[in-house]
Design a protein around this motif. Structure first.
Motif, PDB file in Angstrom:
ATOM      1  N   LEU A 108       0.842  -1.292   0.065  1.00  0.00           N
ATOM      2  CA  LEU A 108      -0.059   0.011  -0.186  1.00  0.00           C
ATOM      3  C   LEU A 108       0.760   1.386   0.017  1.00  0.00           C
ATOM      4  O   LEU A 108       0.260   2.537  -0.239  1.00  0.00           O
ATOM      5  CB  LEU A 108      -0.862  -0.031   1.233  1.00  0.00           C
ATOM      6  N   ASP A 109       2.082   1.109   0.475  1.00  0.00           N
ATOM      7  CA  ASP A 109       3.214   2.477   0.156  1.00  0.00           C
ATOM      8  C   ASP A 109       3.777   2.031  -0.989  1.00  0.00           C
ATOM      9  O   ASP A 109       5.048   1.489  -1.093  1.00  0.00           O
ATOM     10  CB  ASP A 109       4.008   2.407   1.280  1.00  0.00           C
ATOM     11  N   GLU A 110       3.214   2.772  -2.040  1.00  0.00           N
ATOM     12  CA  GLU A 110       4.019   2.356  -3.224  1.00  0.00           C
ATOM     13  C   GLU A 110       5.394   2.882  -3.585  1.00  0.00           C
ATOM     14  O   GLU A 110       6.272   2.149  -4.271  1.00  0.00           O
ATOM     15  CB  GLU A 110       3.086   3.094  -4.609  1.00  0.00           C
ATOM     16  N   ALA A 111       5.592   4.128  -3.184  1.00  0.00           N
ATOM     17  CA  ALA A 111       6.981   4.625  -3.047  1.00  0.00           C
ATOM     18  C   ALA A 111       7.771   3.582  -2.387  1.00  0.00           C
ATOM     19  O   ALA A 111       8.934   3.599  -3.096  1.00  0.00           O
ATOM     20  CB  ALA A 111       7.005   6.022  -2.509  1.00  0.00           C
ATOM     21  N   GLN A 112       7.711   3.267  -1.321  1.00  0.00           N
ATOM     22  CA  GLN A 112       8.401   2.238  -0.442  1.00  0.00           C
ATOM     23  C   GLN A 112       8.741   1.167  -1.273  1.00  0.00           C
ATOM     24  O   GLN A 112       9.684   0.385  -1.391  1.00  0.00           O
ATOM     25  CB  GLN A 112       8.073   2.164   1.001  1.00  0.00           C
ATOM     26  N   TRP A 113       7.701   0.440  -1.733  1.00  0.00           N
ATOM     27  CA  TRP A 113       7.404  -0.749  -2.505  1.00  0.00           C
ATOM     28  C   TRP A 113       8.487  -0.827  -3.736  1.00  0.00           C
ATOM     29  O   TRP A 113       9.317  -1.604  -4.034  1.00  0.00           O
ATOM     30  CB  TRP A 113       6.151  -1.194  -2.905  1.00  0.00           C
ATOM     31  N   ARG A 114       8.425   0.327  -4.496  1.00  0.00           N
ATOM     32  CA  ARG A 114       9.299   0.542  -5.516  1.00  0.00           C
ATOM     33  C   ARG A 114      10.678   0.741  -5.194  1.00  0.00           C
ATOM     34  O   ARG A 114      11.482   0.119  -5.947  1.00  0.00           O
ATOM     35  CB  ARG A 114       8.729   1.777  -6.405  1.00  0.00           C
ATOM     36  N   ALA A 115      11.002   1.592  -4.036  1.00  0.00           N
ATOM     37  CA  ALA A 115      12.504   1.700  -3.751  1.00  0.00           C
ATOM     38  C   ALA A 115      12.877   0.299  -3.172  1.00  0.00           C
ATOM     39  O   ALA A 115      14.234   0.111  -3.384  1.00  0.00           O
ATOM     40  CB  ALA A 115      12.130   2.742  -2.490  1.00  0.00           C
ATOM     41  N   GLU A 116      12.149  -0.530  -2.732  1.00  0.00           N
ATOM     42  CA  GLU A 116      12.735  -1.891  -2.113  1.00  0.00           C
ATOM     43  C   GLU A 116      13.023  -2.975  -3.031  1.00  0.00           C
ATOM     44  O   GLU A 116      13.657  -3.928  -2.776  1.00  0.00           O
ATOM     45  CB  GLU A 116      11.762  -2.246  -0.928  1.00  0.00           C
ATOM     46  N   ALA A 117      12.343  -2.802  -4.191  1.00  0.00           N
ATOM     47  CA  ALA A 117      12.249  -3.718  -5.229  1.00  0.00           C
ATOM     48  C   ALA A 117      13.842  -4.261  -5.599  1.00  0.00           C
ATOM     49  O   ALA A 117      14.070  -5.425  -5.501  1.00  0.00           O
ATOM     50  CB  ALA A 117      11.380  -3.497  -6.394  1.00  0.00           C
ATOM     51  N   PRO A 118      14.683  -3.114  -5.925  1.00  0.00           N
ATOM     52  CA  PRO A 118      15.873  -3.687  -6.549  1.00  0.00           C
ATOM     53  C   PRO A 118      16.711  -4.560  -5.523  1.00  0.00           C
ATOM     54  O   PRO A 118      17.423  -5.710  -5.837  1.00  0.00           O
ATOM     55  CB  PRO A 118      16.630  -2.579  -6.829  1.00  0.00           C
ATOM     56  N   ALA A 119      16.692  -4.062  -4.202  1.00  0.00           N
ATOM     57  CA  ALA A 119      17.490  -4.971  -3.190  1.00  0.00           C
ATOM     58  C   ALA A 119      16.933  -6.423  -2.817  1.00  0.00           C
ATOM     59  O   ALA A 119      17.535  -7.121  -2.687  1.00  0.00           O
ATOM     60  CB  ALA A 119      17.645  -4.207  -1.901  1.00  0.00           C
ATOM     61  N   TYR A 120      15.739  -6.315  -2.995  1.00  0.00           N
ATOM     62  CA  TYR A 120      14.804  -7.633  -2.743  1.00  0.00           C
ATOM     63  C   TYR A 120      15.323  -8.722  -3.710  1.00  0.00           C
ATOM     64  O   TYR A 120      15.688  -9.782  -3.325  1.00  0.00           O
ATOM     65  CB  TYR A 120      13.363  -7.482  -2.707  1.00  0.00           C
ATOM     66  N   TYR A 121      15.281  -8.387  -4.993  1.00  0.00           N
ATOM     67  CA  TYR A 121      15.582  -9.275  -6.112  1.00  0.00           C
ATOM     68  C   TYR A 121      17.142  -9.646  -6.200  1.00  0.00           C
ATOM     69  O   TYR A 121      17.412 -10.702  -6.453  1.00  0.00           O
ATOM     70  CB  TYR A 121      15.097  -8.701  -7.426  1.00  0.00           C
ATOM     71  N   GLU A 122      18.016  -8.496  -5.520  1.00  0.00           N
ATOM     72  CA  GLU A 122      19.346  -8.918  -5.635  1.00  0.00           C
ATOM     73  C   GLU A 122      19.716  -9.926  -4.567  1.00  0.00           C
ATOM     74  O   GLU A 122      20.437 -10.682  -5.074  1.00  0.00           O
ATOM     75  CB  GLU A 122      20.134  -7.575  -5.391  1.00  0.00           C
ATOM     76  N   ALA A 123      18.897  -9.957  -3.683  1.00  0.00           N
ATOM     77  CA  ALA A 123      19.271 -11.167  -2.618  1.00  0.00           C
ATOM     78  C   ALA A 123      18.737 -12.529  -3.084  1.00  0.00           C
ATOM     79  O   ALA A 123      19.222 -13.443  -2.647  1.00  0.00           O
ATOM     80  CB  ALA A 123      18.593 -10.591  -1.350  1.00  0.00           C
ATOM     81  N   ILE A 124      17.579 -12.407  -3.916  1.00  0.00           N
ATOM     82  CA  ILE A 124      17.314 -13.579  -4.495  1.00  0.00           C
ATOM     83  C   ILE A 124      18.101 -14.203  -5.651  1.00  0.00           C
ATOM     84  O   ILE A 124      18.445 -15.387  -5.697  1.00  0.00           O
ATOM     85  CB  ILE A 124      15.878 -13.651  -4.967  1.00  0.00           C
ATOM     86  N   ASN A 125      18.434 -13.364  -6.520  1.00  0.00           N
ATOM     87  CA  ASN A 125      19.281 -13.809  -7.664  1.00  0.00           C
ATOM     88  C   ASN A 125      19.849 -12.681  -8.322  1.00  0.00           C
ATOM     89  O   ASN A 125      19.419 -11.678  -9.036  1.00  0.00           O
ATOM     90  CB  ASN A 125      18.399 -14.498  -8.992  1.00  0.00           C
ATOM     91  N   ALA A 126      21.240 -12.397  -8.103  1.00  0.00           N
ATOM     92  CA  ALA A 126      21.959 -11.152  -8.533  1.00  0.00           C
ATOM     93  C   ALA A 126      22.261 -11.208 -10.027  1.00  0.00           C
ATOM     94  O   ALA A 126      22.030  -9.999 -10.768  1.00  0.00           O
ATOM     95  CB  ALA A 126      23.487 -11.293  -8.021  1.00  0.00           C
ATOM     96  N   GLN A 127      22.161 -12.319 -10.840  1.00  0.00           N
ATOM     97  CA  GLN A 127      22.120 -12.394 -12.160  1.00  0.00           C
ATOM     98  C   GLN A 127      20.938 -11.650 -12.862  1.00  0.00           C
ATOM     99  O   GLN A 127      21.114 -10.900 -13.829  1.00  0.00           O
ATOM    100  CB  GLN A 127      22.391 -13.666 -12.684  1.00  0.00           C
ATOM    101  N   LEU A 128      19.955 -12.277 -12.460  1.00  0.00           N
ATOM    102  CA  LEU A 128      18.635 -11.773 -12.962  1.00  0.00           C
ATOM    103  C   LEU A 128      17.708 -10.513 -12.229  1.00  0.00           C
ATOM    104  O   LEU A 128      16.789 -10.252 -12.629  1.00  0.00           O
ATOM    105  CB  LEU A 128      17.661 -12.941 -12.955  1.00  0.00           C
ATOM    106  N   ALA A 129      18.578 -10.138 -11.165  1.00  0.00           N
ATOM    107  CA  ALA A 129      17.861  -8.987 -10.547  1.00  0.00           C
ATOM    108  C   ALA A 129      17.325  -7.857 -11.024  1.00  0.00           C
ATOM    109  O   ALA A 129      16.213  -7.458 -11.030  1.00  0.00           O
ATOM    110  CB  ALA A 129      18.765  -8.569  -9.386  1.00  0.00           C
ATOM    111  N   PRO A 130      18.116  -7.308 -12.051  1.00  0.00           N
ATOM    112  CA  PRO A 130      17.557  -6.061 -12.591  1.00  0.00           C
ATOM    113  C   PRO A 130      16.331  -6.700 -13.647  1.00  0.00           C
ATOM    114  O   PRO A 130      15.375  -5.615 -13.599  1.00  0.00           O
ATOM    115  CB  PRO A 130      18.754  -5.880 -13.955  1.00  0.00           C
ATOM    116  N   GLN A 131      16.096  -7.679 -14.151  1.00  0.00           N
ATOM    117  CA  GLN A 131      14.960  -8.244 -14.910  1.00  0.00           C
ATOM    118  C   GLN A 131      13.614  -8.575 -14.127  1.00  0.00           C
ATOM    119  O   GLN A 131      12.855  -7.948 -14.350  1.00  0.00           O
ATOM    120  CB  GLN A 131      15.376  -9.343 -15.883  1.00  0.00           C
ATOM    121  N   LEU A 132      14.145  -9.084 -12.967  1.00  0.00           N
ATOM    122  CA  LEU A 132      13.204  -9.461 -11.984  1.00  0.00           C
ATOM    123  C   LEU A 132      12.483  -8.192 -11.581  1.00  0.00           C
ATOM    124  O   LEU A 132      11.366  -8.231 -11.483  1.00  0.00           O
ATOM    125  CB  LEU A 132      13.686 -10.260 -10.595  1.00  0.00           C
ATOM    126  N   ALA A 133      13.248  -7.167 -11.062  1.00  0.00           N
ATOM    127  CA  ALA A 133      12.785  -5.963 -10.274  1.00  0.00           C
ATOM    128  C   ALA A 133      11.906  -5.065 -11.567  1.00  0.00           C
ATOM    129  O   ALA A 133      10.678  -4.650 -11.179  1.00  0.00           O
ATOM    130  CB  ALA A 133      13.940  -5.310 -10.012  1.00  0.00           C
TER     131      ALA A 133
END
Length: 229
Positions: A108-133
């Motif tokens: 519900l906090d879109e600004a925070q959600w969008r700000a956190e996405a890159p780091a969230y996906y980097e932790a999952i898979n660094a190779q695909l993080a840009p595409q995933l985010a």
């Protein structure tokens, strides 16, 4: 054998990036609203969409994969239309998917959600993080909120015994969203299920430990081929 792969809340076909690269006849779908079209507001609605899609492709019978919310879709599909399916692969999911309010409120906090996405996906898979985010950002937080709310209402715990399809249940050993006990329950309640716990992995096990996941899938598909041959 045709494979149809369904992603989880707010996600897309990249959940199965490493699986579609390995397995022939693997179709990782993008559910409506992810990002194109209108999302469905229930698991049942997504099942209807998947069935229309698969029938339009002439797929049945097929093996239905589901990660997280996709697993809920797969279980409901198996209860409603078992004649379409040759088997199930259930990944990081459960017969009931209660969602902690923190996950819903985060959307519900879109600004925070969008700000956190890159780091969230980097932790999952660094190779695909840009595409995933990038892909998650295209769908947006309210699609994820919609999906999580649908998961929160989902509960087929008391009906799992009705499912007789051969099933593979995969879970990351460190999954905190759908923990190992969820997979173990599926293994006990489904009529024909094998449970594989993948070490050093969390909720996005298909992206975190793809080789282990793919090896388990390959063994399962060989079993299906042998039983049909």
């Amino acid at each position: 054998m045709q494979l149809v792969m369904v992603h989880g809340s707010g996600q897309n076909e990249l959940t199965y990036h490493y699986q579609t690269a390995r397995f022939e006849n693997a179709d990782a779908v993008n559910l409506p609203g992810h990002p194109d079209g209108e999302p469905r507001d229930s698991i049942r609605g997504y099942v209807d969409w998947v069935r229309d899609y698969a029938q339009g492709k002439g797929y049945p019978p097929f093996v239905l994969f589901g990660h997280s919310m996709g697993g809920a879709i797969a279980l409901d599909y198996a209860l409603r239309f078992p004649e379409d399916l040759a088997g199930l692969v259930l990944i990081g999911t459960g017969g009931r998917l209660r969602v902690h309010p923190d996950y819903l409120n985060r959307c519900l906090d879109e600004a925070q959600w969008r700000a956190e996405a890159p780091a969230y996906y980097e932790a999952i898979n660094a190779q695909l993080a840009p595409q995933l985010a990038s892909r998650a950002l295209q769908s947006g937080p309210m699609v994820e909120h919609n999906d999580l709310a649908a998961c929160d209402r989902f509960d087929v715990m008391e009906r799992l015994k009705e499912i007789g399809l051969p099933s593979l249940v995969i879970v990351g050993a460190d999954d905190i969203m759908t923990p190992v006990r969820y997979a173990e329950y599926l293994g006990r309640e489904l009529q024909d299920a094998e449970v594989v716990v993948v070490s050093d992995s969390g909720h996005f096990v298909t992206l975190e430990q793809p080789e282990a996941v793919n090896d388990a899938i390959a063994r399962f598909l060989k079993r299906l081929d042998d039983s049909n041959g």
